[in-house]
Design a protein around this motif. Structure first.
Motif, short mmCIF file in Angstrom:
data_model
loop_
_atom_site.label_atom_id
_atom_site.label_comp_id
_atom_site.label_asym_id
_atom_site.label_seq_id
_atom_site.Cartn_x
_atom_site.Cartn_y
_atom_site.Cartn_z
N LEU A 344 0.84 -1.20 0.00
CA LEU A 344 0.00 0.00 0.00
C LEU A 344 0.88 1.25 0.00
O LEU A 344 0.57 2.25 -0.69
CB LEU A 344 -0.92 -0.01 1.22
N PHE A 348 0.96 4.32 -2.93
CA PHE A 348 0.86 5.76 -2.69
C PHE A 348 2.11 6.49 -3.17
O PHE A 348 2.02 7.62 -3.66
CB PHE A 348 0.60 6.04 -1.21
N HIS A 408 -0.91 15.07 1.16
CA HIS A 408 -1.73 13.85 1.20
C HIS A 408 -0.87 12.59 1.16
O HIS A 408 -1.24 11.58 1.77
CB HIS A 408 -2.73 13.88 0.05
N ALA A 412 -1.01 9.86 4.15
CA ALA A 412 -1.22 8.43 3.89
C ALA A 412 -0.12 7.59 4.51
O ALA A 412 -0.38 6.52 5.08
CB ALA A 412 -1.29 8.20 2.38
N THR A 415 -0.70 7.15 8.16
CA THR A 415 -1.75 6.15 8.42
C THR A 415 -1.17 4.75 8.35
O THR A 415 -1.46 3.90 9.20
CB THR A 415 -2.89 6.31 7.41
N ILE A 416 -0.35 4.49 7.35
CA ILE A 416 0.22 3.15 7.15
C ILE A 416 1.26 2.83 8.21
O ILE A 416 1.29 1.72 8.75
CB ILE A 416 0.83 3.06 5.74
N ASN A 422 -7.59 7.01 9.42
CA ASN A 422 -7.60 6.52 8.04
C ASN A 422 -8.31 7.50 7.12
O ASN A 422 -9.53 7.63 7.14
CB ASN A 422 -8.27 5.14 8.00
N ARG A 423 -7.52 8.19 6.30
CA ARG A 423 -8.07 9.05 5.24
C ARG A 423 -7.52 8.61 3.89
O ARG A 423 -7.37 9.42 2.98
CB ARG A 423 -7.70 10.51 5.49
N LEU A 424 -7.20 7.34 3.77
CA LEU A 424 -6.53 6.86 2.56
C LEU A 424 -7.36 7.09 1.31
O LEU A 424 -6.81 7.35 0.23
CB LEU A 424 -6.18 5.37 2.71
N ASN A 427 -6.89 10.73 0.48
CA ASN A 427 -5.51 10.92 0.04
C ASN A 427 -5.31 10.42 -1.38
O ASN A 427 -4.72 11.11 -2.22
CB ASN A 427 -4.54 10.22 0.99
N ALA A 428 -5.80 9.21 -1.65
CA ALA A 428 -5.67 8.65 -3.00
C ALA A 428 -6.43 9.50 -4.01
O ALA A 428 -5.96 9.73 -5.13
CB ALA A 428 -6.16 7.21 -3.02
#
Length: 468
Positions: A344, A348, A408, A412, A415-416, A422-424, A427-428
């Protein structure tokens, strides 16, 4: 060669081609001399002109872009009150415990800027009802989910528990369980280490120190007026639980998302600069390489090549960047399993490299290789300025960062790596939007440039016809 193909494409001409050809011609004539040789005065003039213009452009770039980064850090302390926190009082059935009331009063006064060296050296604390966050797990969840930056909880019956421990001589009494301070370092280590932890711990220490002295004074004053038997029992109880008078109340800090490894800084900020530089190098080399083949391609084929070839090249490049982190034990398994977190992370990095790289691919069409470096300066500074400290403690100008790729990408990665909120998806989405924007602007700018070149060629041909 297909004549229709040539008419649609034309030949890429460097804006300085004639100048370069002239210099090359002059270099092949005559013998070698020194810098101040009169025979090369015209070339020396051109040399200093180029160097002077570069210096002027860099001077302008410094004053245009460098203050953006300095400004992103220069006034953070003045915006510390933008960091919000909760105070929850569970001391007593209705919060009537003396410790809870004291803590609440101290934090409310602190929010108004009272008792601090500078009126801005504090967070903004909101006292919330204990039923809103019924348990300390709920409080921790609110901090992790970034509802607030920190929370201070006066735990259940803290005042009465001290009274009971003093009376019974409870040796297991732990003063630190009176107050719990929750914070989330992984959300932003600079904000946590510079403002949240120092300001909150200083306030707790001063408040508890004063209150401990006060409650001890009251306790010993009461003993002085008590019967001898009562005093003897109290002395025996204190000997079994000396902490009830040495430090009646304390606090326990709980870092919910620790900033686990210093190597994480590489992927959170400095690594973002490397991503921009790597993608920029692809842009520069692609500009040179496509000049060889572009005269033989129709416009549609050429436009597709400009967009999709870099996207393919970014795949192994981003994967190599991701792989470099493995020996340094970056915690890719904080939120997902280790393999899932790593891949993941790679996705990103690829999206970030694509969004940033295609932006330079689009702008090199307008600026040419000679001036694209100035756009690179602006791209790096504008992105990095909003990724190091929280935007909420920066001046309003920096709100643009909520739409920029590095912000962003860094969010991300947090978060990882740290298991923060979690705003993945968001962000994506922003990173993909940057990719799509460049997928539009690259062919658009290419078409505009082609059209301009074709019109210039037509004017030249018309001029020749009139002359003939």
């Amino acid at each position: 060669m297909d004549s229709d193909r040539n008419s649609n494409i034309g030949t890429e001409v460097d804006a300085h081609e004639e100048e370069d050809a002239y210099i090359k011609k002059e270099q092949t004539q005559g013998e070698l001399g020194h810098l101040w040789d009169p025979e090369i005065a015209h070339l020396r003039k051109l040399y200093f002109k180029i160097l002077g213009m570069t210096t002027v452009l860099l001077f302008i770039s410094i004053w245009l872009f460098f203050p953006i980064y300095w400004g992103s850090l220069g006034e953070t302390a003045q915006h510390a009150p933008s960091l919000k926190g909760y105070v929850i009082n569970r001391d007593g059935s209705a919060g009537e415990g003396l410790l809870g009331q004291t803590i609440v009063a101290a934090f409310e006064a602190n929010s108004r800027g009272e008792g601090v060296p500078d009126e801005k050296q504090h967070l903004t604390w909101t006292v919330v009802d204990s039923t809103y966050l019924a348990s300390n797990d709920d409080v921790a969840h609110a901090v992790v989910e970034e509802e607030v930056w920190a929370a201070v909880v006066v735990n259940s019956d803290a005042t009465s528990l001290l009274t009971s421990a003093r009376a019974s001589g409870n040796s297991s009494y732990d003063p630190r369980k009176a107050v719990t301070f929750y914070y989330n370092q992984g959300r932003n280590e600079i904000a946590a280490n510079t403002f949240i932890v120092p300001y909150t711990t200083a306030l707790l220490q001063s408040t508890l120190s004063t209150f401990n002295a006060q409650t001890n004074g009251q306790y010993f004053a009461a003993l002085a007026n008590a019967a001898e038997a009562t005093r003897q029992e109290a002395v025996a109880a204190i000997s079994r639980a000396p902490q009830t008078v040495s430090q009646p109340f304390g606090y326990q800090p709980v870092n919910l998302r620790p900033y686990t490894r210093s190597a994480s800084q590489a992927v959170l900020l400095v690594g973002q600069i490397y991503i921009i530089i790597l993608s920029f190098m692809i842009t520069m080399n692609h500009d040179f390489a496509r000049g060889i083949i572009s005269p033989f391609l129709r416009f549609r084929s050429y436009a597709r090549m400009r967009v999709f070839v870099p996207l393919v090249v970014y795949l192994p490049l981003s994967f190599s960047y991701a792989m470099v982190n493995l020996p340094f034990k970056i915690t890719f398994g904080a939120k997902y399993n280790y393999a899932g977190g790593f891949f993941l992370f790679w996705v990103f990095v690829y999206l970030g490299m694509s969004g940033l790289g295609l932006a330079t691919e689009a702008m090199i069409t307008l600026l040419t290789p000679r001036f694209i470096a100035y756009f690179l300066i602006a791209l790096i500074i504008s992105n990095v300025s909003v990724a190091s400290v929280p935007i909420v403690i920066q001046p309003t100008f920096y709100r643009y960062g909520y739409g920029f790729p590095v912000f962003h990408l860094a969010q991300a990665v947090r978060t990882i790596v740290f298991n923060t909120k979690n705003r993945l998806g968001l962000n994506a989405g922003v990173l993909i939007a940057w990719v799509v924007l460049s997928m539009i602007t690259v062919p658009l700018f290419t078409w505009l440039l082609r059209r301009k070149e074709e019109e210039e060629e037509k004017r030249k041909n018309a001029g020749r016809d009139v002359a003939a």
